[in-house]
Scaffold this motif. Structure first.
Motif: not given
Lengths: 111, 111
Positions: A86-92, B93-111
């Protein structure tokens, strides 16, 4: 008010960083987001999450997990799979997901 | 409008996740934040960044880097060190820092 910060153990652990732009209108998003947040909190290996969305519709949610297996299991959870669809179809309009291993962490808090 | 998404290469790379709550008032924060964003963009190994702050003052900035050396160098950059000090004395007031190694990534984009 509850703190917006996740209360995390010492590294190593994992973060799933979810950056997104929403479509216009709610379309049931708010209700499902609350449901998914509650459900994620019940999953084995879930450590906490931090989320913020700006007035322009761009948001970042970082959720923290013990290991990659717990991330994979949550991604395949039946209710979550429906939410993802639903995220891909509607929300994002767009989202980007990065899975990373947290190696160091530190912070600051004003007295 | 420029995209709020960072344009990143394929993993692996690193993310510095900076979660924070601001103090009340600007106290020079806006100007320095713009300056630090521009300066970070000039550093060797900087890949991009994504940032959002909500109406309650909680914000997340994820900045992306080629490797740990470039993260370390930026943390020690003279102008950035001054900004970090002022962050603790005035802006957060406060902050938190996390250092991380990105191992995988993917995404979505509406046409």
């Amino acid at each position: 008010m509850t703190s917006p910060f996740a209360n995390l153990p010492a590294p190593p652990y994992y973060v799933v960083s979810f950056s997104s732009i929403r479509t216009a209108g709610d379309n049931g998003y708010g209700e499902m987001a609350d449901l998914m947040e509650a459900l994620a909190g019940e999953q084995p290996g879930y450590l906490g999450g931090e989320t913020v969305r700006g007035p322009d519709g761009f948001g970042i949610t970082n959720s923290y997990w013990r290991d990659e297996d717990s991330i994979r299991a949550w991604k395949q959870h039946a209710d979550h799979v429906i939410a993802q669809k639903t995220g891909r179809s509607d929300w994002y309009e767009r989202y980007e997901v990065r899975i990373a291993r947290v190696e160091r962490a530190y912070g600051f808090e004003r007295r």
